[in-house]
Design an enzyme around this catalytic site. Sequence first.
Site, short mmCIF file in Angstrom:
data_model
loop_
_atom_site.label_atom_id
_atom_site.label_comp_id
_atom_site.label_asym_id
_atom_site.label_seq_id
_atom_site.Cartn_x
_atom_site.Cartn_y
_atom_site.Cartn_z
N ASP A 415 0.85 -1.19 0.00
CA ASP A 415 0.00 0.00 0.00
C ASP A 415 0.89 1.25 0.00
OD1 ASP A 415 -2.28 1.56 0.23
OD2 ASP A 415 -2.41 1.33 2.41
N GLU A 418 2.53 5.07 -3.99
CA GLU A 418 2.54 6.07 -5.09
C GLU A 418 3.90 6.73 -5.24
OE1 GLU A 418 0.19 5.85 -2.64
OE2 GLU A 418 -1.08 4.67 -3.97
N ASP A 498 -9.10 4.12 -1.73
CA ASP A 498 -10.01 4.56 -0.66
C ASP A 498 -11.32 5.12 -1.19
OD1 ASP A 498 -7.98 3.70 0.91
OD2 ASP A 498 -7.29 5.70 1.51
C1 GLC Z 1 -4.58 3.39 3.05
C2 GLC Z 1 -5.18 2.23 2.27
C3 GLC Z 1 -6.23 1.54 3.12
C4 GLC Z 1 -5.58 1.08 4.42
C5 GLC Z 1 -4.95 2.25 5.16
C6 GLC Z 1 -4.16 1.82 6.39
O1 GLC Z 1 -5.54 4.36 3.25
O2 GLC Z 1 -5.71 2.64 1.05
O3 GLC Z 1 -6.79 0.45 2.43
O4 GLC Z 1 -6.53 0.48 5.24
O5 GLC Z 1 -4.07 2.95 4.29
O6 GLC Z 1 -3.15 0.94 6.05
#
Ligand code: GLC
Length: 827
Positions: A415, A418, A498
């Site tokens: 995650d 980017e 998100d």
């Molecule tokens: C980001 C991700 C989300 C995750 C969060 C905490 O917002 O997109 O899916 O739960 O980080 O890791």
Amino acid sequence: MIRQALLLSALLASPALSAVRPTNLQSSVLPIRSRVVMRPDGMDVWSGRRLTRVTALAVGAIRVRIGLEGQLGEDASWAVLPEARQATAPVTPLTWGFAGAGLVVTVDPATGGLTVADTAGHVLLKDIDAPARRTATGGGAGFQLAKAMPANWRYFGLGDKTGPLDRRGGSFVTWNSDSPFQETTDPLYKSIPFVIPVGPDGTAAGLFLDNSWRGFFDFGKGQSDTLRFGADGGPIDYYVLAGPTVKDVVQRYARLTGPSPLPPLWALGFQQSRWSYMSADEVRGIAQHYRQDHIPLDALWLDIDYQDRNRPFTVNTKTFPDMAGLVSDLKQQGIRTVAITDLHIAFAPNQGYAPYDTGFVGDHFVKKADGVLYVGPVWPGPAVFPDFTRASTRDWWGGLYKDFVADGIAGFWNDMNEPAVFNTPSKTMPLSNLHRIEEPGFATRTATHAEIHNIFGMENSRATHDGLLKLRPDERPFVLTRASFAGGQRYAATWTGDNSSTWNQLRMTVPMLLNLGMSGFAWSGADVGGFLGTPSADLLTRWIEIGAFQPIFRDHSAKDTAYQEPWVHGPVHEAIRRRFIEERYRLMPYFYAVADETARTGLPMMRPVFMDYPDALDTDCPSDMVFTVGGKLLVAPPPQPESPGWYDVCLPKGGWFDYWTGKPATPRMRGTRQVVQEKPALDQLPVYVRAGTILPRQPLVQSTMETPIGALELAVYPGDGCAGTLYADDGHSLGYQRGAYLRQTVRCSVTPTGLELRFDKRDGSYKPWWHDIDVVIHGWNGPAPTATLDDKPVPATADATAATLTVRIPDRRDISLLRLVRTASDH
Ligand code: GLC
């Protein structure tokens, strides 16, 4: 050869093509005479100082590289497979152009502008302005190109951008961004500069801009008849892919950038996540609740709070004292564990934090322009960022998974890649930061973040994927990434990031996932129930129903929102949700056969209806919410999912069955379209099956790890071209690449006296779980016929109310013909 020449001369004489030959608007404005130099695999076009090199490729595409000042950029790519770039195709020269790779390319002698047509004479893409420089941010030399947009053409692709399925009238930026999104937010997490122009008759082409810099695509928003696209730097290097159909284009794109590989079977099951389950006890409680309530589940996800102070590759041993024990207990219950491992490494010198210490010693982190280590705040506080464009850094990163792999964790979640950086208006690292490139095709050099940004997340997931393969050489890696680029489907599945718990966002999941699938990413999902905010009971129910037919089926929610597991709204909602999750598991053999097709062809599981039925393009039926699973199941959720009044569903020409009743659909004609009217109650979702389909189904299980008890079902929906495919393997290893799989086509045909089912030769050596097959024929009226399998009698039972006939046959490798013959008096 003679035939080809004849075809070509006929084509060049055809009005369609001559209409697009030297008539460029610019010719009166820009009196540049061009010069064409033919090459065996294409041509060089010189227009003043500008060099345009066009190369025909064996995959059925042309590659266009332009040097505005006469110099072509690096012959390198993060996205396109080297073998696809290097395998060129011979061309037949024309006076001003060539024919090759299934395309005809002509040059406007006055401007050097290109027109690309197919061999039937349809113009696919035509330059209307000369390529030009453009002011850019990030220190590069920006450029833009312009192509004509015929009035009735549509434009798909660009991955999971917001907005309607058809990009026409929209304008988008490609710049990977941590963007919790609403209806018009742009840019989002991924950049996939791939577009599929589609004409009204279904003629299609592909356009792929192979450039990692910040880019843009304007689909007639600025100027209604002009597709303008470009980037802030880097080479002008793009591909035009031949069709003739959307399906052909998608398959060629998969040959160019690699298909989405076969995922482990569990990744097709239902998955539960939350930010975060805060302790091992809580995770065990969720697992227990699933099993107690008999809701199938294949994976539980651990979000950032399982870690020590949000530091990747650590575990908070107070709340998760025995990770290996937890993982193994879950596995006993048929549940895999997936853990998040964000890319940022806590900046924690001298604290015994091995990822930082080993990364620092190995010089694996990105530096600022002045050569000093770049540190930026993310979840762990100050953090450093691995330099994923280096092969050696990717190797080091891959090795960090060793302990988690030893703990038995099945999948990993990349995650924030980017990369997201907090407390800065740009939401990412400075564009002047320096990355080092070690990649075949590229010069070994440094590159600014402006060049690398859009591929950073893809290279992060590549490092994870390759590392897992090294640690578990015979297991299919499962990686979920948020950021990626064209070609990133080779390494990871993805999700849309998100989203929010609103009806409109549920509606948006369909066009977003459809465009991802058309852009190479077959394995994608949207957070079921919505991430930000709390869904109402009805919304979560509808979302689970629709999600059950989407590729990655994962319920996930944010901190400070209410829990959204299937049981939270009481038994009535839970029962509906369970029923849809169960249906997903019953259909698993079909989903898996489609996954095998995806791995071999690149065709996604979730498809716009027009991909298999081009007549669906020619419709005034609302279609952004309708999709097919593998082309055979048509899922038609309410276009306004919150308030389903009556709505029309157009069924493409040909026969259809109602999936739930198993009976033939009875559409009425509206003009030339066949239409069914729907008003589904909250516990219903319209799903149709194409007549001529054989759907494999299985008895209910609670996890894909469980062996189904009973027979495999082959649900037969007679009709034209009736066929279906069986696919099975062990579900997790790479054995299928060495022949340990089962693939078999089954065909049915209606005969004057009944029906025949033919089993083609079974491919592969895998021995499946089933010992018997229940053939269930839908639309069967009348008593049971005489049934023989390879001339031996087998039992057949007719059910008049359901209009089905069920025949139980023993499974063997070599079964060949099931013959159903009605007794003479029933004919
Ligand atoms: C980001 C991700 C989300 C995750 C969060 C905490 O917002 O997109 O899916 O739960 O980080 O890791």
